[in-house]
Scaffold this active site. Structure first.
Site, mmCIF file in Angstrom:
data_model
loop_
_atom_site.group_PDB
_atom_site.id
_atom_site.type_symbol
_atom_site.label_atom_id
_atom_site.label_comp_id
_atom_site.label_asym_id
_atom_site.label_seq_id
_atom_site.Cartn_x
_atom_site.Cartn_y
_atom_site.Cartn_z
ATOM 1 N N ARG A 63 0.830 -1.213 0.000
ATOM 2 C CA ARG A 63 0.000 0.000 0.000
ATOM 3 C C ARG A 63 0.868 1.268 0.000
ATOM 4 N NH1 ARG A 63 -3.621 2.289 4.336
ATOM 5 N NH2 ARG A 63 -5.210 3.449 3.194
ATOM 6 N N HIS A 67 0.642 4.305 -2.706
ATOM 7 C CA HIS A 67 0.378 5.684 -2.275
ATOM 8 C C HIS A 67 1.539 6.606 -2.632
ATOM 9 C CE1 HIS A 67 -3.311 5.502 0.495
ATOM 10 N NE2 HIS A 67 -3.262 4.359 -0.166
ATOM 11 N N ASP A 68 2.744 6.065 -2.641
ATOM 12 C CA ASP A 68 3.897 6.878 -3.037
ATOM 13 C C ASP A 68 3.835 7.205 -4.526
ATOM 14 O OD1 ASP A 68 6.422 8.197 -2.744
ATOM 15 O OD2 ASP A 68 7.391 6.452 -3.629
ATOM 16 N N VAL A 71 1.232 9.782 -6.036
ATOM 17 C CA VAL A 71 1.374 11.202 -5.674
ATOM 18 C C VAL A 71 2.796 11.646 -6.014
ATOM 19 C CG1 VAL A 71 1.224 12.906 -3.815
ATOM 20 C CG2 VAL A 71 -0.317 10.921 -3.810
ATOM 21 N N GLY A 73 4.732 10.588 -8.242
ATOM 22 C CA GLY A 73 5.607 9.534 -8.753
ATOM 23 C C GLY A 73 6.301 8.722 -7.671
ATOM 24 N N ASN A 95 -3.517 9.304 4.035
ATOM 25 C CA ASN A 95 -2.321 8.516 4.321
ATOM 26 C C ASN A 95 -2.151 8.170 5.801
ATOM 27 O OD1 ASN A 95 -1.362 8.215 1.701
ATOM 28 N ND2 ASN A 95 -0.226 10.136 1.732
ATOM 29 N N PRO A 167 -7.284 6.819 -5.219
ATOM 30 C CA PRO A 167 -8.659 6.337 -5.395
ATOM 31 C C PRO A 167 -9.370 6.182 -4.055
ATOM 32 C CG PRO A 167 -7.071 4.567 -5.782
ATOM 33 C CD PRO A 167 -6.280 5.807 -5.599
ATOM 34 N N HIS A 197 -5.880 -5.865 -3.065
ATOM 35 C CA HIS A 197 -6.833 -6.009 -1.961
ATOM 36 C C HIS A 197 -7.104 -7.472 -1.621
ATOM 37 C CE1 HIS A 197 -8.680 -1.692 -2.409
ATOM 38 N NE2 HIS A 197 -7.467 -1.698 -1.914
ATOM 39 N N THR A 198 -6.383 -8.377 -2.250
ATOM 40 C CA THR A 198 -6.439 -9.781 -1.856
ATOM 41 C C THR A 198 -5.707 -9.973 -0.522
ATOM 42 O OG1 THR A 198 -5.969 -12.048 -2.560
ATOM 43 C CG2 THR A 198 -4.332 -10.423 -3.143
ATOM 44 N N THR A 252 -9.125 -15.637 1.706
ATOM 45 C CA THR A 252 -7.692 -15.936 1.927
ATOM 46 C C THR A 252 -6.938 -14.622 2.180
ATOM 47 O OG1 THR A 252 -7.338 -15.859 -0.475
ATOM 48 C CG2 THR A 252 -7.674 -18.040 0.506
ATOM 49 N N ASP A 257 -3.466 -14.096 -4.204
ATOM 50 C CA ASP A 257 -4.048 -15.037 -5.159
ATOM 51 C C ASP A 257 -5.190 -14.373 -5.933
ATOM 52 O OD1 ASP A 257 -6.167 -14.940 -3.328
ATOM 53 O OD2 ASP A 257 -5.599 -16.816 -2.351
#
Length: 329
Positions: A63, A67-68, A71, A73, A95, A167, A197-198, A252, A257
């Site tokens: 994450r 996030h880096d 914003v 690059g 953040n 987003p 988000h898995t 999971t 996956d």
């Protein structure tokens, strides 16, 4: 006049060859081949040790990288600490939920690299974060891939620059596509990267609207699987602390996956921005394809991560190698 033009053309072509426009031109897999040849082994060892201490390292690092890069690059500007004169990116509301373990693994890797005299102050925090991100994906059972290196660390980090660049959990496909396109990423890249988000967790406050007060007609989002909605209501009662953590992937949560896509097919996307990938006809075919083909998904994820790693890369002209990842030199 013709001679002057020729001289000008030669001068311009020399300038272009010395300072290529495309930052990707400086990125290469063996960037530290001479200056710090063992950099990848060092980062990998630190990541493996940190993951043994806490699983949160995996989603936190993934994450942090996202996030880096979104914003200004991939320049490690998200790692800068605020000062009395500057409120940095990491203190923007979007953040504040970045887990400390992501920052910590980069700081530890930097320390391990700089402990080797030949490597000291040669490797950027931006590259360390990019390598650590690949290594946490692998640690969770995801695909391994070659990482392009050669990023320099950014010289600017402001909370204001985060506005509108990440987003939100309620984004629809059109908004997601527009934001990703700003970073030269396609809809397919967006769907592949959403599947991060898995892994990991979110906070109850981010899903209250979907399970209690969706709209005037429905208190619960009708695209949400009914049994899953009840599970979420049990995990996140109405008056609970909004910071309580819930798994992003109910099936999971500790494994990288393609179950993320199977969950979407069953109405088990945690955020609106997850579930719309299945409910929207533009993205549904890709979700269905990757739900049944993990190899195709892994390949698309690697492509998207490589492209993400090229966003807004800094050069020697507009970046440097930070001595301390949390402070400008």
């Amino acid at each position: 006049m013709a001679r002057f033009s020729l001289v000008l053309v030669v001068a311009l072509s020399l300038a272009i060859s010395m300072f290529p426009d495309t930052t990707t031109a400086q990125l290469k897999t063996n960037f530290y081949g001479k200056s710090c040849p063992n950099v990848e082994k060092i980062v990998k060892k630190v990541v493996q040790e940190k993951v043994k201490q806490t699983f949160v390292t995996i989603p936190a690092t993934l994450r942090l990288f996202f996030h880096d890069c979104f914003v200004n690059g991939c320049d490690a500007s998200v790692m800068i600490q605020s000062t009395p004169n500057n409120k940095a990116e990491k203190d923007h509301p979007d953040n504040l939920s970045l887990a400390g373990d992501g920052f910590d693994v980069v700081i530890k890797a930097k320390k391990a690299i700089d402990a080797i005299p030949s490597c000291k102050n040669k490797v950027s925090c931006a590259d360390i974060l990019t390598l650590a991100t690949r290594d946490v994906v692998v640690a969770a059972g995801g695909p391994s891939y070659t990482v392009e290196l050669g990023r320099f660390d950014g010289l600017v980090s402001t909370a204001a620059s985060v506005n509108g660049n990440l987003p939100g959990p309620n984004f629809k496909v059109t908004e997601l596509n527009a934001l990703f396109a700003k970073n030269k990423l396609t809809q397919e890249d967006m769907i592949a990267l959403s599947a991060a988000h898995t892994l990991g967790f979110a906070h109850c406050g981010k899903v209250f609207n979907r399970i209690y007060n969706f709209n005037r007609t429905h208190s619960v989002d009708p695209t949400l699987n009914k049994a899953y909605a009840k599970e979420l209501q049990l995990a996140c009662p109405k008056k609970v602390d909004p910071r309580i953590a819930i798994n992003m992937d109910p099936t999971t949560p500790r494994k990288f996956d393609n179950i993320y896509f199977k969950n979407l097919q069953q109405g088990k996307g945690l955020f609106t921005s997850d579930q719309v990938l299945f409910t929207d006809g533009r993205s549904r075919p890709t979700v269905n394809d990757w739900a049944k083909d993990p190899v195709a998904f892994n390949k698309a994820f690697v492509t998207a991560m490589t492209k993400l790693g090229r966003v807004g890369v800094k050069t020697r002209r507009n970046g440097n190698i930070r001595r301390d990842c949390g402070a400008f030199n």
